[in-house]
Design a protein around this motif. Sequence first.
Motif, PDB file in Angstrom:
ATOM      1  N   VAL A 308      30.481  67.890  34.471  1.00 51.83           N
ATOM      2  CA  VAL A 308      29.831  66.685  33.962  1.00 51.83           C
ATOM      3  C   VAL A 308      30.303  65.488  34.781  1.00 51.83           C
ATOM      4  N   VAL A 309      29.356  64.694  35.256  1.00 52.13           N
ATOM      5  CA  VAL A 309      29.674  63.427  35.915  1.00 52.13           C
ATOM      6  C   VAL A 309      29.294  62.311  34.944  1.00 52.13           C
ATOM      7  N   TYR A 310      30.310  61.614  34.412  1.00 56.45           N
ATOM      8  CA  TYR A 310      30.022  60.498  33.502  1.00 56.45           C
ATOM      9  C   TYR A 310      30.014  59.212  34.318  1.00 56.45           C
ATOM     10  N   LEU A 311      28.834  58.623  34.420  1.00 58.06           N
ATOM     11  CA  LEU A 311      28.648  57.404  35.202  1.00 58.06           C
ATOM     12  C   LEU A 311      28.575  56.211  34.255  1.00 58.06           C
ATOM     13  N   PHE A 312      29.373  55.182  34.544  1.00 54.16           N
ATOM     14  CA  PHE A 312      29.330  53.981  33.703  1.00 54.16           C
ATOM     15  C   PHE A 312      29.214  52.733  34.570  1.00 54.16           C
ATOM     16  N   ASP A 313      28.676  51.700  33.975  1.00 58.34           N
ATOM     17  CA  ASP A 313      28.471  50.416  34.652  1.00 58.34           C
ATOM     18  C   ASP A 313      29.796  49.670  34.693  1.00 58.34           C
ATOM     19  N   GLY A 314      30.324  49.435  35.909  1.00 59.88           N
ATOM     20  CA  GLY A 314      31.606  48.768  36.049  1.00 59.88           C
ATOM     21  C   GLY A 314      31.598  47.321  35.598  1.00 59.88           C
ATOM     22  N   GLN A 315      30.407  46.724  35.454  1.00 60.14           N
ATOM     23  CA  GLN A 315      30.325  45.327  35.031  1.00 60.14           C
ATOM     24  C   GLN A 315      30.407  45.157  33.519  1.00 60.14           C
ATOM     25  N   SER A 316      29.820  46.082  32.798  1.00 55.37           N
ATOM     26  CA  SER A 316      29.638  45.841  31.366  1.00 55.37           C
ATOM     27  C   SER A 316      30.404  46.792  30.449  1.00 55.37           C
ATOM     28  N   THR A 317      30.890  47.912  30.962  1.00 55.50           N
ATOM     29  CA  THR A 317      31.560  48.886  30.095  1.00 55.50           C
ATOM     30  C   THR A 317      32.958  48.396  29.736  1.00 55.50           C
ATOM     31  N   THR A 318      33.276  48.434  28.456  1.00 55.76           N
ATOM     32  CA  THR A 318      34.611  48.026  28.006  1.00 55.76           C
ATOM     33  C   THR A 318      35.545  49.231  28.002  1.00 55.76           C
ATOM     34  N   SER A 319      36.826  48.948  27.968  1.00 54.26           N
ATOM     35  CA  SER A 319      37.819  50.020  27.930  1.00 54.26           C
ATOM     36  C   SER A 319      37.665  50.873  26.681  1.00 54.26           C
ATOM     37  N   ASP A 320      37.352  50.232  25.555  1.00 59.63           N
ATOM     38  CA  ASP A 320      37.176  50.991  24.312  1.00 59.63           C
ATOM     39  C   ASP A 320      36.020  51.981  24.436  1.00 59.63           C
ATOM     40  N   LEU A 322      34.885  53.289  27.190  1.00 60.48           N
ATOM     41  CA  LEU A 322      35.260  54.330  28.129  1.00 60.48           C
ATOM     42  C   LEU A 322      36.196  55.347  27.478  1.00 60.48           C
ATOM     43  N   GLN A 323      37.159  54.827  26.705  1.00 59.47           N
ATOM     44  CA  GLN A 323      38.080  55.727  26.029  1.00 59.47           C
ATOM     45  C   GLN A 323      37.368  56.624  25.020  1.00 59.47           C
ATOM     46  N   ALA A 324      36.360  56.084  24.340  1.00 57.41           N
ATOM     47  CA  ALA A 324      35.603  56.876  23.368  1.00 57.41           C
ATOM     48  C   ALA A 324      34.865  58.005  24.068  1.00 57.41           C
ATOM     49  N   MET A 325      34.307  57.711  25.253  1.00 59.23           N
ATOM     50  CA  MET A 325      33.598  58.746  25.985  1.00 59.23           C
ATOM     51  C   MET A 325      34.555  59.794  26.521  1.00 59.23           C
ATOM     52  N   VAL A 326      35.728  59.368  26.984  1.00 57.68           N
ATOM     53  CA  VAL A 326      36.737  60.312  27.464  1.00 57.68           C
ATOM     54  C   VAL A 326      37.146  61.264  26.344  1.00 57.68           C
ATOM     55  N   ALA A 327      37.327  60.710  25.143  1.00 50.18           N
ATOM     56  CA  ALA A 327      37.694  61.551  23.999  1.00 50.18           C
ATOM     57  C   ALA A 327      36.605  62.573  23.694  1.00 50.18           C
ATOM     58  N   GLU A 328      35.327  62.150  23.803  1.00 50.88           N
ATOM     59  CA  GLU A 328      34.215  63.067  23.548  1.00 50.88           C
ATOM     60  C   GLU A 328      34.142  64.162  24.609  1.00 50.88           C
ATOM     61  N   LEU A 365      45.727  45.970  32.948  1.00 55.00           N
ATOM     62  CA  LEU A 365      46.340  46.235  31.664  1.00 55.00           C
ATOM     63  C   LEU A 365      47.331  47.383  31.787  1.00 55.00           C
ATOM     64  N   THR A 366      48.299  47.438  30.934  1.00 51.06           N
ATOM     65  CA  THR A 366      49.352  48.449  30.999  1.00 51.06           C
ATOM     66  C   THR A 366      49.101  49.524  29.968  1.00 51.06           C
ATOM     67  N   GLU A 367      49.902  50.621  30.057  1.00 48.90           N
ATOM     68  CA  GLU A 367      49.790  51.683  29.076  1.00 48.90           C
ATOM     69  C   GLU A 367      50.070  51.147  27.685  1.00 48.90           C
ATOM     70  N   ALA A 368      50.943  50.174  27.606  1.00 57.09           N
ATOM     71  CA  ALA A 368      51.279  49.610  26.295  1.00 57.09           C
ATOM     72  C   ALA A 368      50.086  48.945  25.643  1.00 57.09           C
ATOM     73  N   ASP A 369      49.128  48.524  26.458  1.00 57.04           N
ATOM     74  CA  ASP A 369      47.916  47.918  25.906  1.00 57.04           C
ATOM     75  C   ASP A 369      46.977  48.959  25.306  1.00 57.04           C
ATOM     76  N   GLY A 370      47.319  50.235  25.503  1.00 57.37           N
ATOM     77  CA  GLY A 370      46.524  51.302  24.880  1.00 57.37           C
ATOM     78  C   GLY A 370      45.211  51.552  25.559  1.00 57.37           C
ATOM     79  N   VAL A 371      45.084  51.192  26.824  1.00 50.29           N
ATOM     80  CA  VAL A 371      43.807  51.404  27.498  1.00 50.29           C
ATOM     81  C   VAL A 371      43.972  52.241  28.761  1.00 50.29           C
ATOM     82  N   TYR A 372      45.053  52.992  28.852  1.00 46.72           N
ATOM     83  CA  TYR A 372      45.257  53.836  30.023  1.00 46.72           C
ATOM     84  C   TYR A 372      44.360  55.066  29.943  1.00 46.72           C
ATOM     85  N   VAL A 373      43.670  55.361  31.018  1.00 44.69           N
ATOM     86  CA  VAL A 373      42.796  56.533  31.078  1.00 44.69           C
ATOM     87  C   VAL A 373      43.443  57.558  32.018  1.00 44.69           C
ATOM     88  N   PRO A 374      43.831  58.731  31.507  1.00 45.40           N
ATOM     89  CA  PRO A 374      44.535  59.704  32.339  1.00 45.40           C
ATOM     90  C   PRO A 374      43.698  60.276  33.465  1.00 45.40           C
TER      91      PRO A 374
END
Length: 478
Positions: A308-320, A322-328, A365-374
């Motif tokens: 699966v290639v998940y393509l997102f818009d770098g201008q408008s996609t928020t970290s939240d 992106l994280q929701a899609m990663v979880a899915e 943002l840092t890992e402490a901000d809770g938006v790190y994507v592995p």
Amino acid sequence: MIHQLHPIAALATAPGIGAIAVIRVSGEGAIALTDKAFRGKKLAGQPSHTAHFGTFRHADRGDGPDTIIDEVLVTVFKSPRSFTKEDVVEISCHGSEYIVRQILTRLTDLGAQLAKPGEFTQRAFLNGQFDLVQAEAVADVIAADSAASHRAALSQLRGGFSKRLKDLRQQLIDFVALVELELDFGEEDVEFAKRDQLRRLMTNIQGVIRPLIESFAAGNVIKNGVPTVIIGKPNAGKSTLLNALLNEEKAIVSEIPGTTRDVIEDELFIDGVRFRLIDTAGLRDTTDTIEALGVARTRQQIEKAALVVYLFDGQSTTSDELQAMVAELDASGKPYLLVGNKVDLMPAPAPPPGRAYSMTRYDDLTEADGVYVPSPIIWISAKDAHIDELKSALSARARTDAAMQTGSAVVTNARHLQHLTATDEALSRAVAAVDAGTSADWIAMDLRIALRELGELTGEVTTDDLLESIFSRFCIGK
């Protein structure tokens, strides 16, 4: 023993107009039959594996130019040193369809029969040139359209896993003979087949079979291509990316969200690996009936995809988001790549890979901000076709699969999978019977099934219907 059947003839090269065409003749009397129409050296007296220039002629073998069909180069292969192990002649002529028809007509007039699909390879199999797995690999080699599928087919053509299976089957035959002997002395309670040795042999065979069974999913990908689905929200640039990868305007591109409403497929080769690219409708909630059907089909394609290639818009996609899609994607268990698009519209410096950003600020943002994507993010500009890093990532992802490694034996044929699975199941029952101390007759029954399945796999046990089914799928002339 070599069986020379009636002579058969067929065009061995692709039909159509070309510089050269090759017509193959095989069978009893093939050399003498060709001699009747060939004017040059007497072919019957020539050594095997020699080529001879001359003319191929009509029934009237006079010296008039009107009797000549074509100037040809004839190569002689004498039994058993040929592909079919029969006497074989290959006639190289000019690639005119008229000339080919005339030569084939002359050969049939002289007694040859037009070959059926796969008949040359079938004769090679019947004469012991190779086993049934190798025979099927001939067709796979011809059909191979990528480096990976070619490697897999060539491995099977050279023996691959079938030689080892034949050796293990012979050992199993020896044990079955001892078990059968026990049945003849049933009243005397004797044990000719040592149960610990029999059990060890059966588990050894399963140790060979099970990795082959497990390799089928990857082997099927090698043979048919890597199903790669491109998903994302509407206007993420999925169709633009598909067009950039294919280097053609395959999909309609528009600023209007929801333009793609159906699945669009095409193929791409990267570093010898075939990818079946699938562009899909954007993932979003919609009240449009047609678009909703497209979204449903997107979900179905995700289930079928190998990547699966998940393509997102770098201008408008928020970290939240992106994280929701990663979880899915993680929950789906599918291998995936995260691809950030429209990097050409993002202010410098561009985000580094591996870090999710608030796409409206680009603060690190840092890992402490809770938006790190592995999972690393691959940043691209589909509009400008800046996609080299994505191509490299696709190739690397495919090659991490064990099936892409040249040293691994891979099952690509559904028939092979069927017989391997049936063999494994029969051996599992026999092992359980040995462990339970079951009588020899029950053990023998499952061992016979295992032997039959292994024999049908390699062709040591065959039926006319099986051979007809396999070789009828070959091209004529092979």
